[in-house]
Design a protein around this motif. Structure first.
Motif, PDB file in Angstrom:
ATOM      1  N   ARG A  24       0.836  -1.329  -0.104  1.00 16.34           N
ATOM      2  CA  ARG A  24       0.076  -0.195  -0.086  1.00 16.34           C
ATOM      3  C   ARG A  24       0.768   1.256  -0.124  1.00 16.34           C
ATOM      4  O   ARG A  24       0.549   2.263  -0.664  1.00 16.34           O
ATOM      5  N   TYR A  26       3.452   2.086  -1.527  1.00 17.57           N
ATOM      6  CA  TYR A  26       4.080   2.532  -2.709  1.00 17.57           C
ATOM      7  C   TYR A  26       2.900   2.938  -3.696  1.00 17.57           C
ATOM      8  O   TYR A  26       3.044   4.028  -4.350  1.00 17.57           O
ATOM      9  N   HIS A  27       1.654   2.616  -3.499  1.00 18.21           N
ATOM     10  CA  HIS A  27       0.378   3.133  -4.039  1.00 18.21           C
ATOM     11  C   HIS A  27       0.127   4.636  -3.715  1.00 18.21           C
ATOM     12  O   HIS A  27      -0.230   5.507  -4.435  1.00 18.21           O
ATOM     13  N   GLU A  28       0.424   4.891  -2.486  1.00 19.81           N
ATOM     14  CA  GLU A  28       0.155   6.113  -1.780  1.00 19.81           C
ATOM     15  C   GLU A  28       1.207   7.145  -1.984  1.00 19.81           C
ATOM     16  O   GLU A  28       1.144   8.362  -1.643  1.00 19.81           O
ATOM     17  N   PHE A  34       2.378   3.117  -9.377  1.00 20.27           N
ATOM     18  CA  PHE A  34       2.520   1.836  -8.847  1.00 20.27           C
ATOM     19  C   PHE A  34       1.343   0.753  -9.479  1.00 20.27           C
ATOM     20  O   PHE A  34       0.334   1.218  -9.800  1.00 20.27           O
ATOM     21  N   TYR A  35       1.811  -0.474  -9.806  1.00 23.62           N
ATOM     22  CA  TYR A  35       1.217  -1.540 -10.690  1.00 23.62           C
ATOM     23  C   TYR A  35       1.147  -2.562  -9.730  1.00 23.62           C
ATOM     24  O   TYR A  35       2.481  -3.209  -9.493  1.00 23.62           O
ATOM     25  N   LYS A  67      -8.200  -4.844  -6.981  1.00 16.42           N
ATOM     26  CA  LYS A  67      -8.178  -3.426  -7.526  1.00 16.42           C
ATOM     27  C   LYS A  67      -9.338  -2.662  -6.936  1.00 16.42           C
ATOM     28  O   LYS A  67      -9.237  -1.443  -6.728  1.00 16.42           O
ATOM     29  N   TYR A  72      -5.623  -0.196  -6.682  1.00 11.88           N
ATOM     30  CA  TYR A  72      -4.280  -0.357  -7.502  1.00 11.88           C
ATOM     31  C   TYR A  72      -4.650  -0.513  -8.995  1.00 11.88           C
ATOM     32  O   TYR A  72      -5.612  -1.026  -9.418  1.00 11.88           O
ATOM     33  N   SER A  73      -3.685  -0.222  -9.827  1.00 10.62           N
ATOM     34  CA  SER A  73      -3.583  -0.313 -11.103  1.00 10.62           C
ATOM     35  C   SER A  73      -3.039  -1.771 -11.122  1.00 10.62           C
ATOM     36  O   SER A  73      -2.338  -2.160 -10.260  1.00 10.62           O
TER      37      SER A  73
END
Length: 269
Positions: A24, A26-28, A34-35, A67, A72-73
């Motif tokens: 999480r 890295y997405h933030e 981030f994928y 997702k 997330y992508s």
């Protein structure tokens, strides 16, 4: 920086969600694109008995849940042309496996889908040869101009470097490949598959994960557009590619180092 991370394959809903939760941050991170990566089927396993995954329908269902829960992508592999359309209903990036990087029907099917196409460079190809794979996607998407980094970025085509065959059961990463391929597409470095030892005489491929940080830091210095890491809370029990995976806690330290190196390189440039 593009960052692709996740388990090699959808092992179970529980394991996928446990790994997704740990990723999480890295997405933030506003500095990361981030994928979350996981395959619904690993069709190129060494042995017929090796775990391949839950298959297209169940695997995509679990990835859709990831997702929806985390925002997330999603990136996932396809191996057959008829997988492209259904996979693209969930995945934001369709990945072409290295062994299939010249398969025209697969590239064309992926190009027709509404997703970025990430083509992994075959272990058997020179980096210059990947220009033709990029061109197949661009032409299918209606672009007739020169094959350039800018054109590939605009039309959603990436390349991923994962090493070149060196003798039997070994790979090497030629750092010259990065500037060569970046001339005609954004380039991702797959640091975990680069330390794989393919079909090294056993029923599954080996790997030397201790070299992942070394190669990743080198690639950050050489200049790439992003990184690909297969990661797991316990690689020793992973059902695919465990020997070359990086532990989740080790990934955190490595990404900090990569960011620092990239900052230095960008400042110098």
């Amino acid at each position: 920086m593009i960052l692709i991370a996740g388990p090699c394959v959808v092992e179970s809903r529980e394991n996928v969600f446990r790994i997704a939760e740990a990723l999480r941050p890295y997405h933030e991170d506003p500095q990361k694109d981030f994928y979350f990566k996981a395959s619904f089927d690993k069709a190129n396993r060494t042995s017929l008995e090796s775990f391949r995954g839950p298959g297209l329908e169940e695997g995509l269902k679990i990835l859709q849940e990831v997702k929806e829960r985390f925002g997330y992508s999603i990136l996932t592999d396809i191996h057959l042309p008829d997988q492209a359309a259904p996979a693209a209903e969930v995945a934001d990036v369709l990945q072409i496996p290295a062994f299939l990087c010249r398969q025209t029907d697969l590239l064309v099917a992926a190009a027709k889908a509404e997703a970025v196409v990430n083509i992994k460079k075959g272990q058997f190809l020179a980096p210059q040869a990947m220009e033709h794979s990029v061109a197949k996607v661009l032409r299918t998407r209606g672009y007739d101009g020169p094959v350039t980094h800018e054109a590939a970025k605009e039309h959603g085509v990436w390349l991923t470097e994962r090493g070149t065959t060196f003798g039997y059961g070994n790979l090497v990463v030629d750092m010259r490949a990065f500037p060569i391929m970046r001339a005609f597409a954004p380039v991702i470095f797959d640091a975990t598959h680069a330390v794989q030892m393919p079909a090294s005489g056993q029923a599954s491929s080996g790997g030397e994960s201790r070299f992942v940080p070394t190669l990743a830091r080198a690639a950050a210095g050489a200049g790439v557009d992003g990184f690909f890491f297969e990661t797991h809370f316990d690689p020793s029990i992973a059902l695919s590619d465990g020997p070359n995976m990086i532990k989740l806690q080790d990934l955190e330290r490595l990404v900090v180092q990569i960011d620092a190196i990239r900052n230095i390189v960008e400042t110098k440039e």
